[in-house]
Design a protein around this motif. Sequence first.
Motif, PDB file in Angstrom:
ATOM      1  N   MET A   1      24.758 -12.084  20.643  1.00 11.23           N
ATOM      2  CA  MET A   1      25.338 -13.425  20.749  1.00 11.23           C
ATOM      3  C   MET A   1      25.386 -14.096  19.374  1.00 11.23           C
ATOM      4  N   ALA A   2      24.348 -13.850  18.568  1.00  8.10           N
ATOM      5  CA  ALA A   2      24.322 -14.439  17.230  1.00  8.10           C
ATOM      6  C   ALA A   2      25.492 -13.909  16.403  1.00  8.10           C
ATOM      7  N   TYR A   3      25.707 -12.587  16.463  1.00 11.52           N
ATOM      8  CA  TYR A   3      26.843 -12.003  15.736  1.00 11.52           C
ATOM      9  C   TYR A   3      28.161 -12.576  16.258  1.00 11.52           C
ATOM     10  N   LEU A   4      28.254 -12.725  17.570  1.00 12.68           N
ATOM     11  CA  LEU A   4      29.484 -13.230  18.175  1.00 12.68           C
ATOM     12  C   LEU A   4      29.791 -14.631  17.663  1.00 12.68           C
ATOM     13  N   LEU A   5      28.761 -15.492  17.641  1.00 20.07           N
ATOM     14  CA  LEU A   5      28.959 -16.863  17.180  1.00 20.07           C
ATOM     15  C   LEU A   5      29.299 -16.901  15.694  1.00 20.07           C
ATOM     16  N   VAL A   6      28.582 -16.104  14.904  1.00 25.37           N
ATOM     17  CA  VAL A   6      28.847 -16.089  13.461  1.00 25.37           C
ATOM     18  C   VAL A   6      30.270 -15.604  13.187  1.00 25.37           C
ATOM     19  N   LEU A   7      30.667 -14.535  13.865  1.00 29.09           N
ATOM     20  CA  LEU A   7      32.006 -14.001  13.640  1.00 29.09           C
ATOM     21  C   LEU A   7      33.072 -14.976  14.119  1.00 29.09           C
ATOM     22  N   ASP A   8      32.831 -15.650  15.251  1.00 24.24           N
ATOM     23  CA  ASP A   8      33.821 -16.593  15.756  1.00 24.24           C
ATOM     24  C   ASP A   8      33.947 -17.789  14.818  1.00 24.24           C
ATOM     25  N   PHE A   9      32.805 -18.238  14.279  1.00 23.54           N
ATOM     26  CA  PHE A   9      32.873 -19.338  13.317  1.00 23.54           C
ATOM     27  C   PHE A   9      33.603 -18.892  12.045  1.00 23.54           C
ATOM     28  N   SER A  10      33.318 -17.678  11.636  1.00 23.54           N
ATOM     29  CA  SER A  10      33.984 -17.161  10.439  1.00 23.54           C
ATOM     30  C   SER A  10      35.499 -17.091  10.653  1.00 23.54           C
ATOM     31  N   GLU A  11      35.915 -16.731  11.864  1.00 27.96           N
ATOM     32  CA  GLU A  11      37.347 -16.679  12.165  1.00 27.96           C
ATOM     33  C   GLU A  11      37.955 -18.081  12.196  1.00 27.96           C
ATOM     34  N   TYR A  12      37.178 -19.043  12.684  1.00 24.99           N
ATOM     35  CA  TYR A  12      37.639 -20.443  12.669  1.00 24.99           C
ATOM     36  C   TYR A  12      37.861 -20.892  11.218  1.00 24.99           C
ATOM     37  N   ALA A  13      36.880 -20.594  10.372  1.00 29.64           N
ATOM     38  CA  ALA A  13      36.972 -21.001   8.961  1.00 29.64           C
ATOM     39  C   ALA A  13      38.163 -20.328   8.282  1.00 29.64           C
ATOM     40  N   ARG A  14      38.335 -19.043   8.571  1.00 31.00           N
ATOM     41  CA  ARG A  14      39.467 -18.318   7.973  1.00 31.00           C
ATOM     42  C   ARG A  14      40.790 -18.922   8.438  1.00 31.00           C
ATOM     43  N   HIS A  15      40.838 -19.262   9.698  1.00 34.92           N
ATOM     44  CA  HIS A  15      42.060 -19.829  10.269  1.00 34.92           C
ATOM     45  C   HIS A  15      42.385 -21.184   9.624  1.00 34.92           C
ATOM     46  N   ARG A  16      41.341 -21.966   9.353  1.00 35.75           N
ATOM     47  CA  ARG A  16      41.569 -23.248   8.656  1.00 35.75           C
ATOM     48  C   ARG A  16      42.190 -22.990   7.291  1.00 35.75           C
ATOM     49  N   LEU A  17      41.657 -21.981   6.592  1.00 31.00           N
ATOM     50  CA  LEU A  17      42.184 -21.670   5.259  1.00 31.00           C
ATOM     51  C   LEU A  17      43.624 -21.159   5.335  1.00 31.00           C
ATOM     52  N   GLN A  18      43.921 -20.413   6.390  1.00 32.99           N
ATOM     53  CA  GLN A  18      45.295 -19.916   6.544  1.00 32.99           C
ATOM     54  C   GLN A  18      46.291 -21.072   6.591  1.00 32.99           C
ATOM     55  N   HIS A  19      45.851 -22.202   7.122  1.00 29.47           N
ATOM     56  CA  HIS A  19      46.735 -23.369   7.202  1.00 29.47           C
ATOM     57  C   HIS A  19      46.602 -24.260   5.971  1.00 29.47           C
ATOM     58  N   ARG A  20      45.424 -24.263   5.374  1.00 30.83           N
ATOM     59  CA  ARG A  20      45.141 -25.179   4.268  1.00 30.83           C
ATOM     60  C   ARG A  20      45.758 -24.687   2.945  1.00 30.83           C
ATOM     61  N   LEU A  21      45.656 -23.399   2.678  1.00 31.63           N
ATOM     62  CA  LEU A  21      46.132 -22.853   1.401  1.00 31.63           C
ATOM     63  C   LEU A  21      47.603 -22.459   1.526  1.00 31.63           C
ATOM     64  N   ASP A  22      48.441 -23.012   0.675  1.00 31.28           N
ATOM     65  CA  ASP A  22      49.887 -22.772   0.766  1.00 31.28           C
ATOM     66  C   ASP A  22      50.232 -21.284   0.683  1.00 31.28           C
ATOM     67  N   LEU A  23      49.500 -20.609  -0.198  1.00 34.84           N
ATOM     68  CA  LEU A  23      49.790 -19.187  -0.390  1.00 34.84           C
ATOM     69  C   LEU A  23      49.509 -18.394   0.890  1.00 34.84           C
ATOM     70  N   TRP A  24      48.413 -18.763   1.526  1.00 29.06           N
ATOM     71  CA  TRP A  24      48.035 -18.049   2.754  1.00 29.06           C
ATOM     72  C   TRP A  24      48.970 -18.454   3.907  1.00 29.06           C
ATOM     73  N   TRP A  25      49.342 -19.748   3.909  1.00 32.24           N
ATOM     74  CA  TRP A  25      50.247 -20.216   4.955  1.00 32.24           C
ATOM     75  C   TRP A  25      51.617 -19.508   4.850  1.00 32.24           C
ATOM     76  N   ALA A  26      52.015 -19.182   3.637  1.00 28.72           N
ATOM     77  CA  ALA A  26      53.282 -18.466   3.447  1.00 28.72           C
ATOM     78  C   ALA A  26      53.289 -17.172   4.263  1.00 28.72           C
ATOM     79  N   LEU A  27      52.134 -16.565   4.413  1.00 26.85           N
ATOM     80  CA  LEU A  27      52.023 -15.341   5.215  1.00 26.85           C
ATOM     81  C   LEU A  27      51.807 -15.669   6.689  1.00 26.85           C
ATOM     82  N   HIS A  28      50.890 -16.606   6.920  1.00 29.63           N
ATOM     83  CA  HIS A  28      50.487 -16.896   8.301  1.00 29.63           C
ATOM     84  C   HIS A  28      51.610 -17.565   9.107  1.00 29.63           C
ATOM     85  N   ALA A  29      52.547 -18.196   8.398  1.00 25.31           N
ATOM     86  CA  ALA A  29      53.648 -18.883   9.092  1.00 25.31           C
ATOM     87  C   ALA A  29      54.431 -17.923   9.978  1.00 25.31           C
TER      88      ALA A  29
END
Lengths: 318, 330
Positions: free
Chosen positions: A135-163
């Motif tokens: 469960m600890a790994y699950l929560l850590v990984l899910d939070f890490s995915e949340y953080a990555r997803h925020r960056l995908q929208h926040r950073l223009d370069l990453w958003w260029a791909l994620h769009a």
Amino acid sequence: MDVYAGTVGVLQTWLFEAVVQPVLFATGLIGLDELAFGATEWFILGALQVLLLFIVLRPLETWRPAERWTDRQGVGVDVLYTLLHRLGMVPLAFFALLTPIADSLEGWTRLHGFMPWNVEDWWPGFAEHPFATFMAYLLVLDFSEYARHRLQHRLDLWWALHALHHSQKRMSFWTDDRNHLLDDLLQAVWLACLALLIGVSPAQFVGIVIFTRSIESLSHANVDLSFGRVGERLLVSPRFHRLHHAVGTGHEGAHRGCNFGVLFPIWDMLFGTARWQGSIEPTGVRNQDQGADYGRGFLAQQWLGIVRVAAVLRGRSL
Amino acid sequence: MLFNRSMIQRILPRIFVWALVAALGQAGLAMAGETLIVLNSGDATLSLIDRETRKTIGLVNTGKEPHHLMATPDDRSLIVASSAANELLFVDPRTGEVQRRIRDIADPYQIGYSPDRKWFVANAFRLNHVDLYSAADFALVKRIPLGKLPSHLAFDRASRFVFVTLQDSRKLAAIDLATQTVAWELEVGDTPAGVWMTPDDRYLLVGVMGSGDVAVVDWRTREVVKRIATDRGAHNFQALGDGRHVFVSNRSANTVSLIDQQTLSVVKSFKTPSGPDCMEVSADRKELWLTARWARKVAVIDIETGQLKFTIPVGRSPHGLFFMSHAPRV
């Protein structure tokens, strides 16, 4: 577990012995047999998962669609993305590409005395409780995915791909894997870095990865489905995630979007990015209305992603 | 009269019943048998199995990605090397009960004690180095970067060298334990895995997976003097226990070959379930127990007839196995 061994296990052994192992031997890659045996299991599970999702979610989309379409044009390419990912082709390519680099880096850190902070070491005796560590790994990984997803929208370069992921106007359960390959590569690097820091996930994670990917497929499904007042706050639902893809909310506002959570909405609630209300809005990226082209076929979509990255590097906004 | 007839009539049946109970109890203990410990690499567990009834009687969680296990020289502990958890797990070899964990052992894959019990060596398969620890306290003495994928290891009788196969470098490396330096490397073939010292301390046998043979290395002259054709995927070794013969598992061919270490030739071959890997021989040298990696089973072979006697279902990718009453390791 006996049922699993008697079905998936038997199929895995047969496929490995009949196809995979002879190829490894003939190509001088027999040293990879242990890895290949594990990959064979992933392939079988991926195929079964796609089949099951099709059997369950496709009728659900017909029965309770969030949007009624006159045709399913543009959905086919998402099917291709799904098969490439879930049958293991894309993960295998990234594994081959990244593993030597990650292992060299890890070897270097060991030679210099650094050991990863294994989750199991966080509390004394934690390692003896596999469910708790899991469960600890699950929560850590899910939070890490949340953080990555925020960056995908926040950073223009990453958003260029994620769009590309957001450009689907007919969002269905096939859309989850519709990503630019460089976006996938960044995700793989992200997860490899996380593994260097906190150690790799336990072997039992295979089952949860399959479960998680199923939830992600469901959350993209063209289904008008909410989990209720409490359930919506426990697990990401199709209604919750559709808001994330909606034109006008998916990539707008102070946070450049909302509802970034992958599995648990708790991170959106904690960081003020959760939205609960709202009618069902069309999905896509706002600039598509001004003629922005994200491509129809796989190759065109991949190429246009690189064009967008080049544009951002030249200082142009998307 | 000390015992009258009625007393004898009362007591005798009781004595008979007690004797019967005691005998059954003894038999029950014997039936309960000893514990077979199987390391399931894919599940990160140990299966504890009653050897007599063949039933799983327990499951022990290990660290992540355990691959090999071995008994300590005093047989008081069984060490499980968990590569992704960077730890050694010590369990009771009779019961599987966890005794202790030693952290910060980097990526331990194959492990071994030198015959003089001075050194504990761990191959970091994935991270391309070999660690030399003091066997007394597991303090790291030297970390030695090597070629690609240091796999299995063996020692010479005098504990002067540890020999390590380098799976992706096609080589066998010799590390001088006194100086903790690489003494030499020798090309032995495509994907070398298991390595075994012959009882006369003269040759090293190397399972060459890619070419399906065993390379015979004269380690003093540093040359491959012979190749013994076994089968595809020649992988790991285990002694029959008679001081003369050794088994080699051929993981891709699903066979096991028995090699005469005096004539350096194959004298017998057996069919096995899918993916034979680590082996254990019963004390009477009648049964060969092995893990079938791809079949999720332990298989038991009658050594005389070569027939499969039975299999026991275990976890995913079973790798190491151990029971106390095994044949001598020579």
